[in-house]
Write an enzyme that holds these catalytic residues in place. Sequence first.
Site, PDB file in Angstrom:
ATOM      1  N   SER A  84      86.289 -63.945 -50.222  1.00  0.00           N
ATOM      2  CA  SER A  84      86.241 -65.226 -49.097  1.00  0.00           C
ATOM      3  C   SER A  84      84.918 -66.182 -49.622  1.00  0.00           C
ATOM      4  O   SER A  84      84.839 -66.697 -50.620  1.00  0.00           O
ATOM      5  CB  SER A  84      86.357 -64.826 -47.876  1.00  0.00           C
ATOM      6  OG  SER A  84      86.674 -65.830 -46.719  1.00  0.00           O
ATOM      7  N   HIS A 142      91.956 -67.734 -49.514  1.00  0.00           N
ATOM      8  CA  HIS A 142      92.830 -67.716 -48.752  1.00  0.00           C
ATOM      9  C   HIS A 142      93.924 -68.586 -48.876  1.00  0.00           C
ATOM     10  O   HIS A 142      94.463 -69.314 -47.989  1.00  0.00           O
ATOM     11  CB  HIS A 142      92.242 -67.731 -47.202  1.00  0.00           C
ATOM     12  CG  HIS A 142      91.314 -66.897 -46.706  1.00  0.00           C
ATOM     13  ND1 HIS A 142      91.634 -65.715 -46.280  1.00  0.00           N
ATOM     14  CD2 HIS A 142      89.849 -67.071 -46.779  1.00  0.00           C
ATOM     15  CE1 HIS A 142      90.306 -64.989 -46.034  1.00  0.00           C
ATOM     16  NE2 HIS A 142      89.190 -65.817 -46.282  1.00  0.00           N
ATOM     17  N   GLU A 183      94.764 -64.374 -50.692  1.00  0.00           N
ATOM     18  CA  GLU A 183      94.339 -62.963 -50.102  1.00  0.00           C
ATOM     19  C   GLU A 183      94.719 -61.962 -50.815  1.00  0.00           C
ATOM     20  O   GLU A 183      95.870 -61.947 -51.253  1.00  0.00           O
ATOM     21  CB  GLU A 183      94.639 -62.911 -48.606  1.00  0.00           C
ATOM     22  CG  GLU A 183      94.198 -63.965 -47.959  1.00  0.00           C
ATOM     23  CD  GLU A 183      94.518 -63.982 -46.295  1.00  0.00           C
ATOM     24  OE1 GLU A 183      95.339 -63.157 -45.753  1.00  0.00           O
ATOM     25  OE2 GLU A 183      93.865 -64.819 -45.395  1.00  0.00           O
TER      26      GLU A 183
END
Lengths: 338, 338
Positions: free
Chosen positions: A135, A177, A204
């Site tokens: 992330s 994401h 993800e």
Amino acid sequence: MPLTSPDRTTGPLMVIGGAEDKLRKRTILKEFVSASGGADARIALIPTASSLGDEVVEVYDALFRRLGAGEVVPVRPQSREEAHDPDLVKAVGEATGVFMTGGNQLKLSAIICGTPLGDAIVEAHERGAVVGGTSAGASIQSSHMVAFGVGGATPKQRMTQVAAGLGLVKSAVIDQHFDQRNRYGRLLMIVAQSPQLLGIGVDEDTCALITVEEDADEVPHEVLRVIGRGSVTIFDPASIVSNAHEAKRSSPLLASGVLLHVLPAGAAYDLTTRTLVPQPAAIDPEDAAELAEAQRDMRQLARDIAAADASPAALRRRLARTRTKIGPNPDPLEGPVS
Amino acid sequence: MPLTSPDRTTGPLMVIGGAEDKLRKRTILKEFVSASGGADARIALIPTASSLGDEVVEVYDALFRRLGAGEVVPVRPQSREEAHDPDLVKAVGEATGVFMTGGNQLKLSAIICGTPLGDAIVEAHERGAVVGGTSAGASIQSSHMVAFGVGGATPKQRMTQVAAGLGLVKSAVIDQHFDQRNRYGRLLMIVAQSPQLLGIGVDEDTCALITVEEDADEVPHEVLRVIGRGSVTIFDPASIVSNAHEAKRSSPLLASGVLLHVLPAGAAYDLTTRTLVPQPAAIDPEDAAELAEAQRDMRQLARDIAAADASPAALRRRLARTRTKIGPNPDPLEGPVS
């Protein structure tokens, strides 16, 4: 476009799109620990992006140890001043793997980039250590970083902001994401404004593993391989036609001629030549067995056809024998799936 | 790839991505009424896709009349049998414009495609009438139609289904609500499985207006122009590398080398050659005035520089005069925006 050859000594980069599996197969984290040296691994864990410092440290510490890592050292500066702390810099300097957690990538860049600790991460990569992050810890790895922005498939002027990242992945901007938060638009906006950058969007529980590999002429290339459940999406805007320099306010952008690559697990992309790396077709063992049987049947059929001309009686006897043994055989020319 | 020339006599197609503005500017619906002939328009309104038959008829009837349409005739078959009704077929046969509302495109294809009414829509297009439709009424226009499916940016095997549409837009598959419902993945899945199709994704309140235009050599081309607030996204998979023939169950698909075009209002794309149509830069009147003033200043500066060598005293006098009149002038080389 002019591309410099990557350095052979640099370590692997693991760019993870967030929400990597922590409870079941743990494919990506297992790969990180293994690449870091397994039982000999010394992992520097940087949870700075997260607002949940201690809890995040506990989770990854437990995970990495469970997956066999020899040593895990939390490195958690909370200010640029702390990012000068020689103990923290030393921990990264001695690491075989560096892992940056998720959270706020602007916090990560604000505290780390351009400090001795940030430099130590770059040096760790250059001397061959694995650098991974999920992330926010993925975003920070590119030269140009998505600071924040909104979702949506259509690129619009000003829908996102760019800041400077660590620059481990050069001439690129990484988003994460990607599927789950519908980030096509914002990544396209960035490459429309900056067509020298390659846009890399990571889903993800998916990892872009970037390593230096030599081609047949021993020329080093940076190759991106995909691991995990989702895909890595690449925008190559080298031939883009865009109106990004004149589009007003938040209007939709023209982005014509972008070369798009959506790469699932097992696919590989050469970042140096910007081309797909051809892969041998993945055949699962069951299919392979069925295929081998079908090939045998086909060869027998060819022999039977030839034999029918030579001696019809002998063929009839053989066929009768075979049928008794294995039952009526479907026509192998129809193949295992039809 | 081999492409047939479009027929010069065919009418415009208006492929609208759903939720077109009905209360304010009504740019798209205004264009539909105007292309249908305005006061001379006879619009056949087909609300079959919708489960709200009467209400939908009332809304579009009111809209089209408000926008100046001469006549609006509801054509609402509720079964294949009713799609054989000569009165309905005649209404479409006499229409200058045909409009299909949103709803369920499978209902539209199930009731209309392959019936005399469906044929009448195709003939209306061929004889030059405008055929437009929004949402389901957009999907139905392509040769291959998205029947239904799930959202998501990453293409996955089996995330959507294809059915047969009216075929007004040939060798293509149209998707709608493209940005708003995150339909990148499903449209990519379709072109990965069928790389002979062009994928066309239309955002809400956005229209792909497709007309036949002649080039300099009088060769007809089908040209797609974008109207409205959002964008039209085109996937050209002619050079795709994909694993769609062997990907299992719902796994992510390889889709490498797809040429991507995101086209906002004002942009145009040649469907016959599959290339962007170069557009003159759109300059707004205010910018144009500023630019003209800057050009005058630049020319004066050039003259002043030349004059300075010839007669420094004369220049000083002129500059003093100008400054008194218009105040200190910013350097025109910096331009109106810097």
